[in-house]
Enzyme design. Structure first.
Site, short mmCIF file in Angstrom:
data_model
loop_
_atom_site.label_atom_id
_atom_site.label_comp_id
_atom_site.label_asym_id
_atom_site.label_seq_id
_atom_site.Cartn_x
_atom_site.Cartn_y
_atom_site.Cartn_z
N SER A 63 0.76 -1.26 -0.13
CA SER A 63 0.07 -0.01 0.10
C SER A 63 0.55 1.40 -0.01
O SER A 63 0.38 2.30 -0.04
CB SER A 63 -0.92 0.19 1.18
OG SER A 63 -2.23 -0.93 1.05
N LYS A 66 0.04 3.46 -2.78
CA LYS A 66 -1.28 4.39 -3.00
C LYS A 66 -0.90 5.88 -3.13
O LYS A 66 -1.68 6.50 -3.76
CB LYS A 66 -2.05 4.08 -1.66
CG LYS A 66 -3.04 2.89 -1.67
CD LYS A 66 -3.76 2.77 -0.50
CE LYS A 66 -4.81 1.57 -0.40
NZ LYS A 66 -4.06 0.19 -0.25
N TYR A 174 -10.74 1.68 5.04
CA TYR A 174 -9.55 1.50 4.24
C TYR A 174 -9.91 0.32 3.32
O TYR A 174 -10.36 -0.60 3.76
CB TYR A 174 -8.33 1.18 4.97
CG TYR A 174 -7.15 1.08 4.43
CD1 TYR A 174 -6.56 2.30 3.70
CD2 TYR A 174 -6.24 -0.21 4.47
CE1 TYR A 174 -5.35 2.29 3.21
CE2 TYR A 174 -5.10 -0.06 3.89
CZ TYR A 174 -4.69 1.05 3.18
OH TYR A 174 -3.50 0.89 2.44
#
Length: 405
Positions: A63, A66, A174
């Protein structure tokens, strides 16, 4: 010149590889606005292997991808090609076809209804779009177990097309929102996300070791994934994301080095400037790092699939907001990180922070599942604390004539 906290940092990395439940290997670095001021590596790329962990080791970045996707979207906002508050389906039509999950019938059939409002790209950037992850959400996990919903790590179109968990904009959760931002970026540019990154982010930052495609050059330096057992033991896993993937996943798909990611973090310290060009305008950076969640707050992450994540939360009890690319700690953190600083993480226990106030950013990288690993996460917090202890000591030194001019 050796950074004042290098000895302390080296000791923290070394202890992490020798703890009761050790990490196999770790790379950690710190940068100021101009250069990397600490670079350390300890342990091995694979437990029981003969390759030591080195600063140029390649990691599955999960992640931490991101914020790079968010950056590509912000570039399109600057160019007038993306309105964050327009429906995301304008550029990614498939998102307009998704329904809201309203529970399950007695026979296990999902109950679906049309959403009452449109998903916008701003909602996707702030994790209020309605998407989750099966390892953090019981409903998505049930869809995976009972309905065959593919995992996001398959990097397929089918993995993207999950129902919404709630009305868009209603709360923070999330999930796969940034995968959809990647689809928005692709819809506007007509290019694959990896091509957009390479041309518009990696080239001006000098990032030569980051890619969605794990080629032989990167694979030769790859750290192995490890699974933490209930007894604290580590087992190496032969884990790789699909390469090349069907979809360049804006939420998790990159492979890269810590040194490369530090170039990206340094850009955020420098109001959008990279080593070889401008990535974002200063006013875009200033806008992006503000709280965009309003009165909503970031919540803890429940470990629904124990092999992938423990229950995890950064600084429990402290209010946390979300900018467009990063989490914001609303109060000073126990590590010394000031209120308003930025941070996030990657599933295999990778952690970073960006402190624009003090002009410092750091990154800690391991390859361990599940997320929220006590040794890796705890050692990262120790590492960050040592950095701030050093900064505090430096601030107490007598001023040198001309310093800071």
């Amino acid at each position: 010149m050796t950074h004042p906290f290098s000895a302390d940092a080296d000791a923290i990395l070394d202890r992490a590889t020798r703890a009761d439940a050790p990490v196999a290997g770790v790379v950690a670095m710190v940068t100021d606005r101009s250069e990397t001021v600490y670079s350390g590596a300890a342990g091995a790329r694979r437990l029981g292997g003969d390759q030591p962990m080195t600063p140029d080791t390649v990691f599955a970045m999960f992640s931490t991808t991101k914020a790079i996707t968010a950056t590509a979207a912000l570039q399109l906002v600057e160019e007038g090609r993306l309105d964050l508050d327009a429906p995301a389906r304008t550029h990614a039509p498939a998102i307009g076809e998704l329904k809201v999950l309203d529970g399950f019938d007695d026979d296990g059939t999902p109950r679906l209804r049309d959403p009452r409002r449109e998903v916008t790209t701003r909602m996707l950037l702030t994790h209020t779009g309605g998407f989750g992850y099966d390892f953090f959400n019981e409903h998505y996990n049930r869809l995976a177990q009972e309905q065959g919903q593919p995992s996001v790590i398959t990097a397929t179109k089918a993995a993207l097309t999950t129902p919404l968990l709630f009305e868009p904009g209603e709360r923070w959760e999330y999930g796969s929102n940034l995968d959809w931002v990647g689809q928005v970026v692709e819809g506007i540019t007509g290019e694959r996300l990896g091509e957009v990154f390479a041309e518009r982010v990696f080239q001006p930052l000098g990032m030569t070791d980051t890619s969605f495609v794990l080629d032989d050059r990167l694979r030769s330096r790859l750290a192995s994934m490890h699974a933490r057992g209930a007894d604290g033991s580590l087992t190496p896993m032969d884990f790789e994301l699909p390469s090349p993937p069907e979809v360049d996943m804006g939420g998790h798909g990159l492979y890269g080095t810590v040194g490369d990611y530090l170039r990206f973090l340094r850009m955020w310290l420098n109001d959008g400037r990279g080593e070889h060009g401008v990535v974002l305008r200063p006013e875009t950076v200033q806008m992006a790092v503000q709280n965009h969640l309003g009165d909503l707050k970031v919540t803890g992450l429940p470990g629904v699939i124990p092999s992938l994540s423990n229950d995890a939360e950064f600084f429990p009890g402290m209010p946390k907001s979300w900018s467009l690319p990063f989490m914001i700690n609303d109060e000073q953190a126990p590590t010394g990180r000031p209120a308003g600083a930025l941070s996030w993480a990657g599933l295999a226990n990778l952690f970073y922070w960006v402190d624009r106030q003090n002009g410092v950013a750091g990154f800690w990288a391991t390859q361990i599942l599940p997320f929220g690993d006590a040794t890796s996460f705890g050692s990262y917090l120790e590492f960050e604390t040592a950095c701030y202890t050093s900064l505090a000591g430096r601030d107490r030194q007598p001023e040198v004539a001309g310093a800071g001019q």
